[in-house]
Design a protein around this motif. Structure first.
Motif, PDB file in Angstrom:
ATOM      1  N   TRP A  24     -15.334  31.803 -37.849  1.00 50.93           N
ATOM      2  CA  TRP A  24     -14.717  32.624 -38.878  1.00 50.93           C
ATOM      3  C   TRP A  24     -14.746  31.891 -40.218  1.00 50.93           C
ATOM      4  CZ3 TRP A  24     -10.327  31.462 -41.764  1.00 50.93           C
ATOM      5  CH2 TRP A  24      -9.872  32.491 -42.594  1.00 50.93           C
ATOM      6  N   MET A  25     -14.351  30.617 -40.188  1.00 52.68           N
ATOM      7  CA  MET A  25     -14.331  29.827 -41.413  1.00 52.68           C
ATOM      8  C   MET A  25     -15.749  29.673 -41.975  1.00 52.68           C
ATOM      9  SD  MET A  25     -12.038  28.164 -43.146  1.00 52.68           S
ATOM     10  CE  MET A  25     -11.400  26.604 -43.610  1.00 52.68           C
ATOM     11  N   LEU A  26     -16.704  29.446 -41.095  1.00 47.72           N
ATOM     12  CA  LEU A  26     -18.106  29.315 -41.521  1.00 47.72           C
ATOM     13  C   LEU A  26     -18.564  30.602 -42.212  1.00 47.72           C
ATOM     14  CD1 LEU A  26     -20.806  27.699 -41.410  1.00 47.72           C
ATOM     15  CD2 LEU A  26     -21.214  28.817 -39.226  1.00 47.72           C
ATOM     16  N   LYS A  27     -18.254  31.741 -41.614  1.00 48.02           N
ATOM     17  CA  LYS A  27     -18.642  33.021 -42.210  1.00 48.02           C
ATOM     18  C   LYS A  27     -17.989  33.210 -43.573  1.00 48.02           C
ATOM     19  CE  LYS A  27     -19.325  35.284 -37.778  1.00 48.02           C
ATOM     20  NZ  LYS A  27     -18.735  36.197 -36.799  1.00 48.02           N
ATOM     21  N   GLN A  28     -16.726  32.835 -43.692  1.00 48.53           N
ATOM     22  CA  GLN A  28     -16.018  32.995 -44.956  1.00 48.53           C
ATOM     23  C   GLN A  28     -16.635  32.144 -46.061  1.00 48.53           C
ATOM     24  OE1 GLN A  28     -13.617  35.298 -45.407  1.00 48.53           O
ATOM     25  NE2 GLN A  28     -14.078  35.863 -43.312  1.00 48.53           N
ATOM     26  N   VAL A  29     -16.912  30.893 -45.739  1.00 44.78           N
ATOM     27  CA  VAL A  29     -17.489  29.995 -46.737  1.00 44.78           C
ATOM     28  C   VAL A  29     -18.897  30.442 -47.098  1.00 44.78           C
ATOM     29  CG1 VAL A  29     -18.257  27.622 -47.150  1.00 44.78           C
ATOM     30  CG2 VAL A  29     -16.038  28.031 -46.091  1.00 44.78           C
ATOM     31  N   LEU A  30     -19.691  30.783 -46.084  1.00 41.55           N
ATOM     32  CA  LEU A  30     -21.057  31.249 -46.360  1.00 41.55           C
ATOM     33  C   LEU A  30     -21.057  32.527 -47.189  1.00 41.55           C
ATOM     34  CD1 LEU A  30     -22.940  30.608 -42.995  1.00 41.55           C
ATOM     35  CD2 LEU A  30     -23.261  29.446 -45.183  1.00 41.55           C
ATOM     36  N   LEU A  31     -20.145  33.423 -46.899  1.00 40.96           N
ATOM     37  CA  LEU A  31     -20.050  34.661 -47.666  1.00 40.96           C
ATOM     38  C   LEU A  31     -19.699  34.357 -49.120  1.00 40.96           C
ATOM     39  CD1 LEU A  31     -20.068  37.767 -47.615  1.00 40.96           C
ATOM     40  CD2 LEU A  31     -17.621  37.654 -47.130  1.00 40.96           C
ATOM     41  N   SER A  81     -28.171  26.291 -53.651  1.00 44.50           N
ATOM     42  CA  SER A  81     -26.757  26.632 -53.530  1.00 44.50           C
ATOM     43  C   SER A  81     -26.414  27.062 -52.102  1.00 44.50           C
ATOM     44  CB  SER A  81     -26.418  27.749 -54.504  1.00 44.50           C
ATOM     45  OG  SER A  81     -25.114  28.190 -54.338  1.00 44.50           O
ATOM     46  N   LEU A  82     -27.280  27.847 -51.508  1.00 43.86           N
ATOM     47  CA  LEU A  82     -27.051  28.302 -50.136  1.00 43.86           C
ATOM     48  C   LEU A  82     -27.096  27.136 -49.152  1.00 43.86           C
ATOM     49  CD1 LEU A  82     -26.513  30.927 -48.623  1.00 43.86           C
ATOM     50  CD2 LEU A  82     -28.954  31.142 -48.274  1.00 43.86           C
ATOM     51  N   VAL A  86     -24.063  25.845 -46.764  1.00 44.52           N
ATOM     52  CA  VAL A  86     -24.160  25.722 -45.307  1.00 44.52           C
ATOM     53  C   VAL A  86     -23.695  24.337 -44.858  1.00 44.52           C
ATOM     54  CG1 VAL A  86     -25.782  25.597 -43.367  1.00 44.52           C
ATOM     55  CG2 VAL A  86     -25.933  27.474 -44.994  1.00 44.52           C
ATOM     56  N   VAL A  87     -24.151  23.307 -45.545  1.00 38.89           N
ATOM     57  CA  VAL A  87     -23.751  21.941 -45.183  1.00 38.89           C
ATOM     58  C   VAL A  87     -22.238  21.781 -45.332  1.00 38.89           C
ATOM     59  CG1 VAL A  87     -23.939  19.513 -45.875  1.00 38.89           C
ATOM     60  CG2 VAL A  87     -25.993  20.908 -45.680  1.00 38.89           C
ATOM     61  N   LEU A  90     -20.220  23.466 -42.597  1.00 38.06           N
ATOM     62  CA  LEU A  90     -20.226  22.802 -41.297  1.00 38.06           C
ATOM     63  C   LEU A  90     -19.152  21.716 -41.217  1.00 38.06           C
ATOM     64  CD1 LEU A  90     -24.023  22.415 -40.523  1.00 38.06           C
ATOM     65  CD2 LEU A  90     -22.379  23.856 -39.337  1.00 38.06           C
ATOM     66  N   PHE A  91     -18.849  21.087 -42.339  1.00 38.56           N
ATOM     67  CA  PHE A  91     -17.907  19.978 -42.325  1.00 38.56           C
ATOM     68  C   PHE A  91     -16.496  20.358 -42.756  1.00 38.56           C
ATOM     69  CE2 PHE A  91     -22.034  17.893 -42.546  1.00 38.56           C
ATOM     70  CZ  PHE A  91     -21.892  16.993 -41.514  1.00 38.56           C
ATOM     71  N   LEU A  92     -16.335  21.329 -43.634  1.00 43.05           N
ATOM     72  CA  LEU A  92     -15.005  21.695 -44.104  1.00 43.05           C
ATOM     73  C   LEU A  92     -14.088  22.258 -43.009  1.00 43.05           C
ATOM     74  CD1 LEU A  92     -15.625  23.133 -47.673  1.00 43.05           C
ATOM     75  CD2 LEU A  92     -14.619  20.953 -47.039  1.00 43.05           C
ATOM     76  N   PRO A  93     -14.585  23.102 -42.105  1.00 42.06           N
ATOM     77  CA  PRO A  93     -13.682  23.610 -41.062  1.00 42.06           C
ATOM     78  C   PRO A  93     -13.099  22.506 -40.180  1.00 42.06           C
ATOM     79  CG  PRO A  93     -15.620  24.987 -41.176  1.00 42.06           C
ATOM     80  CD  PRO A  93     -15.867  23.803 -42.065  1.00 42.06           C
TER      81      PRO A  93
END
Length: 183
Positions: A24-31, A81-82, A86-87, A90-93
């Protein structure tokens, strides 16, 4: 668990901790990164679409619009930027999911009746305040349970000694202790 050993273990990227939360967090950040990247690219592209008449008259290559020149730059900036997003995602969550996982594990132990459990997080963890509040609440419950156990042991002793006055007094104290606990 020793501080040094646990610190070494925590530095590893563990994608198995709270997979649903991390995804969920990955999707939010990527979005967020994708939207900001697209918006920046669109703004730059439309700004650059203005026709240039006199400024490129000496250019060897015929350029009708600045957008023709900047399109590859905008695309490269969006890709960079993308990739950075992504990187980071992966680490922030891990900064949130790891402490939440440790708090949940400790709360399960507390829920099973182990009031000696203390939640230990690193100093830089964002949820350190939450863990400290849970530890204070657990300590308060531990004190109340110790008081109730002490009264119970006194009550049992008074009952065995056939001391009716003491039994009555201790039963009243036990009721007061139990009344403090809201269930």
């Amino acid at each position: 668990m020793a501080e040094n050993g646990s610190r070494k273990d925590r530095k590893k990227l563990n994608l198995k901790v709270k997979k649903e939360f991390q995804s969920w967090m990955l999707k939010q950040v990527l979005l967020a990164v994708a939207i900001s990247s697209v918006v920046a690219a669109i703004i730059l592209y439309f700004y650059a679409r203005q026709e240039v008449v006199d400024s490129f008259f000496t250019a060897h290559v015929k350029i009708r619009r600045v957008s023709d020149l900047l399109l590859p730059v905008v695309f490269a900036g969006s890709v960079v930027s993308l990739v950075v997003g992504v990187v980071l995602s992966l680490f922030l969550p891990q900064k949130i999911a790891g402490p939440i996982y440790r708090i949940e594990q400790s709360l399960e132990k507390i829920g099973d009746g182990d009031l000696t459990t203390n939640i230990k997080l690193r100093d830089k963890d964002r949820l350190k305040d939450l863990a400290e509040n849970v530890n204070k609440a657990t300590f308060s419950l531990r004190v109340q349970v110790h008081e109730a156990k002490a009264v119970c042991m006194e009550l049992e002793k008074a009952y065995l000694d056939n001391d009716d006055a003491k039994v009555s007094e201790l039963m009243q104290r036990q009721k007061e202790l139990i009344a403090k606990l809201i269930t």
